[in-house]
Design a protein around this motif. Structure first.
Motif, PDB file in Angstrom:
ATOM      1  N   SER A   1       6.256   0.135  10.275  1.00 15.29           N
ATOM      2  CA  SER A   1       6.496  -1.412   9.861  1.00 15.29           C
ATOM      3  C   SER A   1       5.689  -2.191  10.519  1.00 15.29           C
ATOM      4  CB  SER A   1       8.057  -1.510  10.217  1.00 15.29           C
ATOM      5  OG  SER A   1       8.943  -0.424   9.286  1.00 15.29           O
ATOM      6  N   GLU A   2       4.756  -2.101  11.345  1.00 10.42           N
ATOM      7  CA  GLU A   2       4.049  -3.000  12.097  1.00 10.42           C
ATOM      8  C   GLU A   2       3.127  -3.708  11.344  1.00 10.42           C
ATOM      9  OE1 GLU A   2       1.711  -0.907  15.279  1.00 10.42           O
ATOM     10  OE2 GLU A   2       3.308  -1.145  16.690  1.00 10.42           O
ATOM     11  N   LYS A   3       2.852  -3.365  10.093  1.00  6.65           N
ATOM     12  CA  LYS A   3       1.715  -3.958   9.340  1.00  6.65           C
ATOM     13  C   LYS A   3       2.301  -3.478   8.028  1.00  6.65           C
ATOM     14  CE  LYS A   3      -3.015  -5.377   9.087  1.00  6.65           C
ATOM     15  NZ  LYS A   3      -4.355  -5.366   9.657  1.00  6.65           N
ATOM     16  N   GLY A   4       1.527  -4.198   6.967  1.00  6.20           N
ATOM     17  CA  GLY A   4       1.710  -3.673   5.513  1.00  6.20           C
ATOM     18  C   GLY A   4       1.211  -2.466   5.098  1.00  6.20           C
ATOM     19  N   VAL A   5       0.257  -2.094   5.623  1.00  2.00           N
ATOM     20  CA  VAL A   5      -0.431  -0.742   5.450  1.00  2.00           C
ATOM     21  C   VAL A   5      -0.819  -0.145   6.818  1.00  2.00           C
ATOM     22  CG1 VAL A   5      -2.238   0.523   4.161  1.00  2.00           C
ATOM     23  CG2 VAL A   5      -1.494  -1.631   3.187  1.00  2.00           C
ATOM     24  N   VAL A   6      -0.020   1.137   6.923  1.00  3.07           N
ATOM     25  CA  VAL A   6      -0.251   1.859   8.278  1.00  3.07           C
ATOM     26  C   VAL A   6      -0.546   3.203   7.864  1.00  3.07           C
ATOM     27  CG1 VAL A   6       1.023   2.551  10.100  1.00  3.07           C
ATOM     28  CG2 VAL A   6       1.454   0.290   9.305  1.00  3.07           C
ATOM     29  N   ILE A   7      -1.647   3.869   8.555  1.00  2.77           N
ATOM     30  CA  ILE A   7      -2.091   5.223   8.411  1.00  2.77           C
ATOM     31  C   ILE A   7      -1.816   5.813   9.746  1.00  2.77           C
ATOM     32  CG2 ILE A   7      -3.973   6.787   7.675  1.00  2.77           C
ATOM     33  CD1 ILE A   7      -5.161   4.042   6.251  1.00  2.77           C
TER      34      ILE A   7
ATOM     35  N   VAL B   1      -4.021  -0.130  -6.133  1.00  4.58           N
ATOM     36  CA  VAL B   1      -4.283  -1.554  -6.003  1.00  4.58           C
ATOM     37  C   VAL B   1      -3.300  -2.591  -6.136  1.00  4.58           C
ATOM     38  CG1 VAL B   1      -5.606  -3.369  -6.849  1.00  4.58           C
ATOM     39  CG2 VAL B   1      -6.786  -1.304  -6.684  1.00  4.58           C
ATOM     40  N   PRO B   2      -2.369  -2.415  -7.168  1.00  9.00           N
ATOM     41  CA  PRO B   2      -1.254  -3.330  -7.211  1.00  9.00           C
ATOM     42  C   PRO B   2      -0.362  -3.308  -6.223  1.00  9.00           C
ATOM     43  CG  PRO B   2      -1.527  -2.107  -9.554  1.00  9.00           C
ATOM     44  CD  PRO B   2      -2.234  -1.623  -8.517  1.00  9.00           C
ATOM     45  N   LEU B   3      -0.101  -2.092  -5.453  1.00  8.69           N
ATOM     46  CA  LEU B   3       0.766  -1.718  -4.580  1.00  8.69           C
ATOM     47  C   LEU B   3       0.235  -2.527  -3.453  1.00  8.69           C
ATOM     48  CD1 LEU B   3       3.412  -0.105  -3.935  1.00  8.69           C
ATOM     49  CD2 LEU B   3       1.970   1.648  -3.378  1.00  8.69           C
ATOM     50  N   VAL B   4      -1.038  -2.548  -3.154  1.00  9.27           N
ATOM     51  CA  VAL B   4      -1.576  -2.955  -1.802  1.00  9.27           C
ATOM     52  C   VAL B   4      -1.897  -4.607  -1.886  1.00  9.27           C
ATOM     53  CG1 VAL B   4      -2.474  -0.726  -0.773  1.00  9.27           C
ATOM     54  CG2 VAL B   4      -4.011  -2.105  -2.193  1.00  9.27           C
ATOM     55  N   LYS B   5      -1.962  -4.987  -3.034  1.00 12.52           N
ATOM     56  CA  LYS B   5      -2.390  -6.467  -3.418  1.00 12.52           C
ATOM     57  C   LYS B   5      -1.840  -7.354  -2.279  1.00 12.52           C
ATOM     58  CE  LYS B   5      -3.518  -9.382  -7.324  1.00 12.52           C
ATOM     59  NZ  LYS B   5      -3.524  -9.254  -8.693  1.00 12.52           N
ATOM     60  N   PRO B   6      -0.406  -7.311  -1.970  1.00 12.75           N
ATOM     61  CA  PRO B   6      -0.035  -8.273  -1.218  1.00 12.75           C
ATOM     62  C   PRO B   6      -0.674  -8.232   0.258  1.00 12.75           C
ATOM     63  CG  PRO B   6       1.784  -7.183  -2.236  1.00 12.75           C
ATOM     64  CD  PRO B   6       0.527  -6.520  -2.574  1.00 12.75           C
ATOM     65  N   TYR B   7      -1.340  -7.299   0.624  1.00 12.94           N
ATOM     66  CA  TYR B   7      -1.923  -7.067   1.874  1.00 12.94           C
ATOM     67  C   TYR B   7      -3.270  -7.080   1.951  1.00 12.94           C
ATOM     68  CZ  TYR B   7       2.667  -4.974   1.877  1.00 12.94           C
ATOM     69  OH  TYR B   7       4.094  -4.873   1.749  1.00 12.94           O
ATOM     70  N   LEU B   8      -4.252  -7.431   0.864  1.00 16.25           N
ATOM     71  CA  LEU B   8      -5.510  -7.856   1.023  1.00 16.25           C
ATOM     72  C   LEU B   8      -5.955  -8.765   1.866  1.00 16.25           C
ATOM     73  CD1 LEU B   8      -6.291  -7.642  -2.779  1.00 16.25           C
ATOM     74  CD2 LEU B   8      -6.422  -5.997  -1.313  1.00 16.25           C
ATOM     75  N   CYS B   9      -7.094  -8.490   2.579  1.00 15.99           N
ATOM     76  CA  CYS B   9      -7.768  -9.464   3.678  1.00 15.99           C
ATOM     77  C   CYS B   9      -8.038 -10.776   2.937  1.00 15.99           C
ATOM     78  CB  CYS B   9      -8.694  -8.734   4.304  1.00 15.99           C
ATOM     79  SG  CYS B   9      -8.447  -7.207   5.174  1.00 15.99           S
TER      80      CYS B   9
ATOM     81  N   LEU C   1     -11.245   4.173   2.171  1.00 16.78           N
ATOM     82  CA  LEU C   1     -10.777   3.876   0.598  1.00 16.78           C
ATOM     83  C   LEU C   1     -10.079   2.253   1.057  1.00 16.78           C
ATOM     84  CD1 LEU C   1      -9.992   3.957  -2.252  1.00 16.78           C
ATOM     85  CD2 LEU C   1      -8.113   5.414  -1.665  1.00 16.78           C
ATOM     86  N   PHE C   2      -9.003   2.307   1.733  1.00 18.21           N
ATOM     87  CA  PHE C   2      -8.375   0.900   1.927  1.00 18.21           C
ATOM     88  C   PHE C   2      -9.227  -0.006   2.356  1.00 18.21           C
ATOM     89  CE2 PHE C   2      -4.561   3.947   1.901  1.00 18.21           C
ATOM     90  CZ  PHE C   2      -3.697   3.235   1.130  1.00 18.21           C
ATOM     91  N   GLN C   3     -10.100   0.323   3.160  1.00 19.90           N
ATOM     92  CA  GLN C   3     -11.089  -0.739   3.511  1.00 19.90           C
ATOM     93  C   GLN C   3     -12.071  -1.364   2.433  1.00 19.90           C
ATOM     94  OE1 GLN C   3     -12.838   0.971   7.000  1.00 19.90           O
ATOM     95  NE2 GLN C   3     -11.136   0.460   8.466  1.00 19.90           N
ATOM     96  N   ASP C   4     -12.300  -0.396   1.794  1.00 17.62           N
ATOM     97  CA  ASP C   4     -13.136  -0.621   0.429  1.00 17.62           C
ATOM     98  C   ASP C   4     -12.329  -1.465  -0.590  1.00 17.62           C
ATOM     99  OD1 ASP C   4     -15.256   0.667   1.367  1.00 17.62           O
ATOM    100  OD2 ASP C   4     -15.059   2.457   0.322  1.00 17.62           O
ATOM    101  N   LEU C   5     -11.125  -1.270  -0.372  1.00 16.57           N
ATOM    102  CA  LEU C   5     -10.253  -2.109  -1.697  1.00 16.57           C
ATOM    103  C   LEU C   5      -9.836  -3.420  -0.929  1.00 16.57           C
ATOM    104  CD1 LEU C   5      -7.650   0.647  -2.425  1.00 16.57           C
ATOM    105  CD2 LEU C   5      -9.518  -0.131  -3.885  1.00 16.57           C
ATOM    106  N   GLY C   6     -10.341  -3.637   0.209  1.00 17.47           N
ATOM    107  CA  GLY C   6     -10.089  -5.046   0.843  1.00 17.47           C
ATOM    108  C   GLY C   6      -8.887  -5.027   1.920  1.00 17.47           C
ATOM    109  N   VAL C   7      -8.398  -3.805   2.313  1.00 16.00           N
ATOM    110  CA  VAL C   7      -7.008  -3.938   3.225  1.00 16.00           C
ATOM    111  C   VAL C   7      -7.607  -3.259   4.443  1.00 16.00           C
ATOM    112  CG1 VAL C   7      -4.927  -2.737   3.627  1.00 16.00           C
ATOM    113  CG2 VAL C   7      -5.758  -3.190   1.060  1.00 16.00           C
TER     114      VAL C   7
END
Length: 99
Positions: free
Chosen positions: A9-15, A91-99, A30-36
């Protein structure tokens, strides 16, 4: 399990990853290429590595890493993330967490 959920829960996307895991690296790219810019937890560098692995497995991960959480919820591992990406649902799922 509490530590995993707190870290997830520390950040929007955690791996949750291991530094030597090529699949973890591929998911990170992949996530970095998506702008996350995901928060990466290298569990092999954590003294509680075994406990974290067990907690991830109890949460439903087929393999402990990579384990991807979006919005504090477990999305899954490489197969689930890549399937979501190919079906255009990531992409729609991570859209709120884009840089």
């Amino acid at each position: 399990m509490d530590k995993v959920m707190r870290l997830a829960s520390e950040k929007g996307v955690v791996i949750f990853s291991k530094s030597s895991c090529c699949l973890s690296y591929a998911v990170q790219v992949l996530f970095q290429d998506l702008g996350v810019n995901p928060k990466i937890h290298e569990i092999d560098k954590d003294p509680e590595c075994r406990e974290i692995e067990k907690a991830l497995m109890r949460l439903g991960c087929s393999k402990p890493v990579p384990a991807v959480f979006i919005g504090g919820k477990l999305v899954g591992s490489t197969n689930e993330v890549m399937s979501m990406h190919l079906s255009s649902s990531l992409v729609p799922l991570v859209k709120p967490y884009l840089c």
